[in-house]
Write a protein that holds these residues in place. Sequence first.
Motif, short mmCIF file in Angstrom:
data_model
loop_
_atom_site.label_atom_id
_atom_site.label_comp_id
_atom_site.label_asym_id
_atom_site.label_seq_id
_atom_site.Cartn_x
_atom_site.Cartn_y
_atom_site.Cartn_z
N ALA A 632 -37.95 71.51 -4.40
CA ALA A 632 -38.31 72.90 -4.11
C ALA A 632 -38.07 73.22 -2.64
O ALA A 632 -38.30 72.38 -1.76
N ARG A 633 -37.59 74.44 -2.36
CA ARG A 633 -37.48 74.88 -0.97
C ARG A 633 -38.88 75.08 -0.40
O ARG A 633 -39.77 75.59 -1.07
N VAL A 634 -39.04 74.70 0.85
CA VAL A 634 -40.35 74.87 1.49
C VAL A 634 -40.38 76.18 2.27
O VAL A 634 -39.35 76.83 2.46
N ASP A 635 -41.55 76.54 2.72
CA ASP A 635 -41.78 77.83 3.39
C ASP A 635 -41.35 77.73 4.86
O ASP A 635 -42.17 77.48 5.75
N VAL A 636 -40.06 77.94 5.10
CA VAL A 636 -39.52 77.81 6.44
C VAL A 636 -40.10 78.88 7.36
O VAL A 636 -40.32 78.64 8.55
N GLN A 637 -40.36 80.05 6.82
CA GLN A 637 -40.96 81.13 7.64
C GLN A 637 -42.32 80.71 8.18
O GLN A 637 -42.64 80.97 9.35
N ALA A 638 -43.11 80.02 7.34
CA ALA A 638 -44.43 79.57 7.80
C ALA A 638 -44.28 78.52 8.89
O ALA A 638 -45.04 78.51 9.87
N ALA A 639 -43.29 77.63 8.74
CA ALA A 639 -43.03 76.64 9.79
C ALA A 639 -42.63 77.33 11.08
O ALA A 639 -43.07 76.95 12.18
#
Length: 699
Positions: A632-639
């Motif tokens: 699954a793609r992770v939440d890059v925006q949150a990072a």
Amino acid sequence: MSDLSVFSDPRSVAVVGASANPAKWGYWLARGALRGSSTRTVHLVNAKSAVIEGVESVPSLADLPDAPELVVLCAPAATVPGLVQQALSMGTRGFLGITTGIDQAHDEPGLERRIASQVRASGARMIGPNCLGLYDATHDLELAWGTFSPGSLGIISQSGQLGLEMAGLAAHAGLGVSRFVSVGNQVDVTAAELLSDLVHHDATKAVVLYLENFGDGRELVTTMARLRAAGKPVVVLTVGASEASRTAARSHTGSLTSSLDVVAAACRAAGAVLVNSPAEAVDLAHLLHGSPLPKGRRVAVVSDSGGQGAVGADSLARHDLSVPRLSAPTSELLSSFLPAQAAVTNPVDLAGAGERDLAAYSRVVDVLIQSGEVDAVVLSGYFGCYGADTPELLARELEVVESLAEAVTSHQRPVVVHSMSHDSEAVRSMRAQSVPTLHTIDAVARSLGLAASLAEHTGAPIVGPAGPEGVVGASASYLRGRNLLESYGVRYPAACALRSADDLLHAMSQLKAPYVLKAGWIEHKTEVGAVAVGLVEEAAVVAAYQDMSARLGEGEYVLEEMDQRRDVVELIVGARRDASFGPVVLVGLGGVQAELYQDVQIALGPVDESQALHMLHSLRAFPLLDGWRGRARVDVQAAARAVVAISRLVAENALVFEAEINPLRVGPDDAVAVDALVILSDTIAARTPTDPKLTGAIA
């Protein structure tokens, strides 16, 4: 910045310490000054009234008929304070300090800087002391050891000898020097001021800067950005790649960041480029001089030798450039006028077409540039040698050079030539017409790769000054550190502080299992067994607490909910305050292997979300964040938001010297921090913080 024209076009110059001995500095300075005697009045001062280059000297400044506007100090260190005082009383506006060891000669630490203060208070300025000198081609001002060829490259160097080496390389490359300044000890005039003075210097088309100490680095970044905006690219050379600066680091952020990494980040922010050696600096400056930057990394290689074409393709690949296969229509067009045995897919092998008709070179280059399939063309091999080896071909070769230059101008795509000739008439013609020509394919590939990087980094605005330098102080406790980070928007699991075993049951009633137990005052918990994870039952929590407190002693322990999300990627996010460049932010692949992987990106802080996203996308490990092998793609925006938050924390609060989250667990739904290291600054830690966010950070 005050007017520095006294160091480029003074009305009069006095060389104090002029000598008739060619082995002495005073001779070189006198000889250089006399070369500009048709432009300005030149005075030579020699205690013995020696005749130098046919010119009589005077024994002292007092014997001059009028005040020299610029005084060159090449006299014994013991005499310098008196000479400066005397010249100031006469009305001198500028001093070029060649002499070294002034403090030592008088056994007065700080004397040089006190002299500089006196100079400034009198409305004058000083370059140096302990410098090699300066040169300005436009105004025939030569006050330095060495020989200079006039040209278009500006050189500002903290090391005089290294700057002189680059000036020699620039002459060999056909660039020459527009202005050269050895900055020496910078007790008054700084490198940033001298760089700023080049922004509107018409003769300077590119700049090379060598510094070991960057002073107010943010001022330098702003100045380099102004030069870039003025169409004058800046190439930076420095030192600091050794491990020495990392060995004493208290955080992973410190151990993963050398001084060279910070300078590289500063260059990206300024739209400048960092290189590794004087030769690289001059090669790149040569390529940038008048040539358009590549708009991408696709390169076509053209040669009249299959071997040279193949080696060229490999060299380009080593510098992150691609040599893409040409489309069928473009290959067919090349085949229509090249021999049947020619290779037309990229690299392009002319198969003898160049020998039969030199125009084949320009026809192939024109097709490639117009195809839209490549961002640059590299011409490798014998071109540039035809006219030198066979004079009857010179006129035709020069016509081809004209065609290459016209193609570059018309289509704004660079053509870079690797020629087997060092300095033929054709090579000189190419260099004069913005067709950069270097003698090795390695130099071409390296310089083109750096130019592509420069095109990718047009510069990013930096916010605020560097702030106080500070000194590394104590770290905040884990709980107080994470509270501070939470106040900037970083998400943490729920947690409770423990002061004794009696607090365990209450904490467990407030939190959800499984739990993590941490010794909150220890910076690197894993290494000393200061963290226990996966605790579910009450007995396990109690046993872990008893074991930990027996080994580590009393202190603030923390019980925390354990993040159990799946498909999580662990990152390290950190920021620290650099002495020259201020806040610096880092993001990379994290966890206990952070230093093993060393996959990090660094930028000057604070950064905004778009900059943070660019840093994340630039990681080698980014595919792990983007759904590697079906995950699954992770939440890059949150990072990215966490990167912004920690960069703001250090940038906005001078109390915080350094902050780090390792790991930041980034999953498909959010990013959760499970560690916090906040190091305070001893310099101002004793002050009462005015920001209520900081009150909980003081240990």
